[in-house]
Scaffold this active site. Structure first.
Site, PDB file in Angstrom:
ATOM      1  N   LYS A 119       0.820  -1.215   0.000  1.00  0.00           N
ATOM      2  CA  LYS A 119       0.000   0.000   0.000  1.00  0.00           C
ATOM      3  C   LYS A 119       0.851   1.262   0.000  1.00  0.00           C
ATOM      4  O   LYS A 119       0.482   2.266  -0.595  1.00  0.00           O
ATOM      5  CB  LYS A 119      -0.930   0.011   1.210  1.00  0.00           C
ATOM      6  CG  LYS A 119      -2.067  -0.978   1.088  1.00  0.00           C
ATOM      7  CD  LYS A 119      -3.136  -0.732   2.107  1.00  0.00           C
ATOM      8  CE  LYS A 119      -4.357  -1.574   1.797  1.00  0.00           C
ATOM      9  NZ  LYS A 119      -5.447  -1.362   2.722  1.00  0.00           N
ATOM     10  N   LYS A 207      -4.809  -8.101  -5.832  1.00  0.00           N
ATOM     11  CA  LYS A 207      -6.135  -8.419  -5.291  1.00  0.00           C
ATOM     12  C   LYS A 207      -7.154  -7.333  -5.626  1.00  0.00           C
ATOM     13  O   LYS A 207      -6.785  -6.165  -5.816  1.00  0.00           O
ATOM     14  CB  LYS A 207      -6.052  -8.642  -3.776  1.00  0.00           C
ATOM     15  CG  LYS A 207      -6.022  -7.400  -2.951  1.00  0.00           C
ATOM     16  CD  LYS A 207      -6.078  -7.721  -1.472  1.00  0.00           C
ATOM     17  CE  LYS A 207      -6.091  -6.425  -0.695  1.00  0.00           C
ATOM     18  NZ  LYS A 207      -7.368  -6.035  -0.165  1.00  0.00           N
ATOM     19  N   LYS A 210     -10.870  -2.000  -2.815  1.00  0.00           N
ATOM     20  CA  LYS A 210     -11.771  -0.834  -2.789  1.00  0.00           C
ATOM     21  C   LYS A 210     -11.092   0.412  -3.325  1.00  0.00           C
ATOM     22  O   LYS A 210     -11.694   1.244  -3.961  1.00  0.00           O
ATOM     23  CB  LYS A 210     -12.145  -0.489  -1.337  1.00  0.00           C
ATOM     24  CG  LYS A 210     -13.140  -1.365  -0.693  1.00  0.00           C
ATOM     25  CD  LYS A 210     -13.525  -0.705   0.627  1.00  0.00           C
ATOM     26  CE  LYS A 210     -13.508  -1.686   1.764  1.00  0.00           C
ATOM     27  NZ  LYS A 210     -12.223  -1.853   2.408  1.00  0.00           N
TER      28      LYS A 210
HETATM   29  N1  AQP Z   1      -9.733  -9.197  -2.842  1.00  0.00           N
HETATM   30  C1  AQP Z   1     -10.178  -9.744  -1.716  1.00  0.00           C
HETATM   31  N2  AQP Z   1     -10.503 -11.053  -1.665  1.00  0.00           N
HETATM   32  C2  AQP Z   1     -10.960 -11.626  -0.517  1.00  0.00           C
HETATM   33  N3  AQP Z   1     -11.136 -10.929   0.645  1.00  0.00           N
HETATM   34  C3  AQP Z   1     -10.828  -9.624   0.625  1.00  0.00           C
HETATM   35  N4  AQP Z   1     -10.887  -8.661   1.571  1.00  0.00           N
HETATM   36  C4  AQP Z   1     -10.454  -7.488   1.046  1.00  0.00           C
HETATM   37  N5  AQP Z   1     -10.122  -7.645  -0.238  1.00  0.00           N
HETATM   38  C5  AQP Z   1     -10.335  -8.963  -0.531  1.00  0.00           C
HETATM   39  C6  AQP Z   1     -11.345  -8.868   2.935  1.00  0.00           C
HETATM   40  O1  AQP Z   1     -12.435  -7.976   3.170  1.00  0.00           O
HETATM   41  C7  AQP Z   1     -12.414  -7.576   4.536  1.00  0.00           C
HETATM   42  C8  AQP Z   1     -12.503  -6.089   4.646  1.00  0.00           C
HETATM   43  O2  AQP Z   1     -11.363  -5.494   4.074  1.00  0.00           O
HETATM   44  P1  AQP Z   1     -10.810  -4.125   4.658  1.00  0.00           P
HETATM   45  O3  AQP Z   1     -11.877  -3.118   4.603  1.00  0.00           O
HETATM   46  O4  AQP Z   1     -10.249  -4.376   5.993  1.00  0.00           O
HETATM   47  O5  AQP Z   1      -9.670  -3.649   3.743  1.00  0.00           O
HETATM   48  P2  AQP Z   1      -8.612  -4.408   2.896  1.00  0.00           P
HETATM   49  O6  AQP Z   1      -8.353  -5.778   3.412  1.00  0.00           O
HETATM   50  O7  AQP Z   1      -7.426  -3.542   2.737  1.00  0.00           O
HETATM   51  O8  AQP Z   1      -9.470  -4.524   1.563  1.00  0.00           O
HETATM   52  P3  AQP Z   1      -9.624  -3.578   0.327  1.00  0.00           P
HETATM   53  O9  AQP Z   1     -10.966  -3.803  -0.241  1.00  0.00           O
HETATM   54  O10 AQP Z   1      -8.475  -3.791  -0.571  1.00  0.00           O
HETATM   55  O11 AQP Z   1      -9.611  -2.091   0.888  1.00  0.00           O
HETATM   56  P4  AQP Z   1      -8.570  -0.934   0.635  1.00  0.00           P
HETATM   57  O12 AQP Z   1      -8.442  -0.816  -0.853  1.00  0.00           O
HETATM   58  O13 AQP Z   1      -9.168   0.261   1.266  1.00  0.00           O
HETATM   59  O14 AQP Z   1      -7.296  -1.351   1.262  1.00  0.00           O
HETATM   60  C9  AQP Z   1     -11.133  -8.142   5.145  1.00  0.00           C
HETATM   61  O15 AQP Z   1     -11.431  -9.322   5.866  1.00  0.00           O
HETATM   62  C10 AQP Z   1     -10.294  -8.457   3.944  1.00  0.00           C
HETATM   63  O16 AQP Z   1      -9.371  -9.496   4.173  1.00  0.00           O
END
Ligand code: AQP
Length: 298
Positions: A119, A207, A210
């Protein structure tokens, strides 16, 4: 809903950052586990807004997104009569415990976190180098440890990208207990066998996320069905056109097969059989229909 912790059911804690619209990865990796667990466990599902501000947020937009995350929980089947849903910043103990844990966490622990490395180097992240991102982004796994440990959590259902953070939580809890006596329960991580890491539609080596720079990366849970169908039809595919699950050689179609299998309940093996002799176009058309029906129902 108030938690009745006098029963013997396990305590489940997890959360989502209001850092953008929830996508199929969040749903298949995390929320589907939550829905399954809510009947047999004491579940606490948080909207982790302090995590979201580790990168710049627009205050009004953030307030709206916090509510959107709760709406996504409900639309996914989380029952507010059975689980506790709350906003992290409403409970000051999260940041208080984070500070205490900061004092036993080591820079070396945090330097190992692969999500930070990924990140911190995104071009839109305040300069795109490790030195110019916020201290909060570096420290966020410690706040996550506090979130989990505050509630005597037994199990943390998350996607694959969060496993290392739950492992750090265990390390910090064990270190604290060794130094100061038995205080924290050591939580387990719960990860799905299939769907733990849904990859981006525009790049199957990264992956689904968001905060991806292009909406072509993800199917948002709020996407209009027709828009989502277009995203599936435009998803990147691999070189040879055979419908075969092979994460190494065919990461793009393997990712689409995982999504298809989880949304339809048809196994990947059966998909391979059903699409023998057919091409990506046929497969994507059917997957687009499946995604459209899923979005229309949720
Ligand atoms: N691509 C993914 N596949 C499976 N699980 C996923 N999670 C996130 N992306 C995937 C799981 O969703 C939950 C919430 O995620 P988060 O809000 O804690 O943020 P993150 O893990 O950093 O996910 P994002 O969507 O990629 O958000 P941003 O872009 O803001 O960093 C967690 O249980 C995560 O594992």
């Amino acid at each position: 809903m108030e938690l009745n912790l006098k029963n013997n059911k396990p305590i489940i804690f997890s959360g989502v950052q209001p850092s953008g619209v929830l996508h199929l990865g969040n749903y298949l990796g995390a929320l589907t586990q939550w829905v399954e667990m809510q009947n047999q466990s004491n579940c606490i599902f948080c909207v982790v807004d302090y995590h979201a501000i580790t990168v710049k947020q627009e205050p009004k937009e953030l307030s709206r997104r916090i509510l959107d995350v709760v709406k996504a929980y409900l639309a996914s089947g989380i029952n507010p009569e059975k689980v506790v849903i709350f906003q992290q910043s409403d409970i000051t103990a999260h940041t208080e415990l984070a500070w205490i844990l900061n004092c036993i966490a080591r820079v070396a622990d945090l330097n190992k976190m692969t999500q930070f490395k990924e990140k911190a180097c995104l071009p839109d992240r305040q300069g795109g180098s490790k030195e110019s991102v916020s201290v909060g982004l570096f420290d966020y796994p410690v706040l996550m440890a506090a979130d989990i440990l505050l509630y005597n959590t037994d199990s943390v259902p998350v996607g694959d990208d969060q496993v290392q953070h739950v492992e750090l939580t265990r390390t910090l809890a064990q270190r604290f207990n060794r130094e100061y006596g038995q205080v924290f329960k050591i939580p387990e991580v719960a990860v799905r066998k299939q769907g733990a890491r849904i990859m981006g539609l525009d790049d199957p080596t990264k992956k689904m996320s968001k905060s991806a720079s292009s909406p072509a990366n993800y199917i948002a849970l709020t996407d209009a069905p027709e828009i989502a169908a277009k995203k599936i039809m435009r998803a990147v595919t691999d070189s040879s056109s055979k419908i075969k699950y092979d994460l190494k050689k065919k990461p793009a179609i393997s990712n689409l097969m995982t999504i298809y299998s989880l949304l339809s309940g048809v196994s990947v093996k059966k998909l391979e059989k059903d699409y023998q002799g057919k091409g990506y176009g046929d497969f994507k058309k059917d997957l687009a229909e499946t995604v459209k029906s899923f979005l229309a129902e949720h």
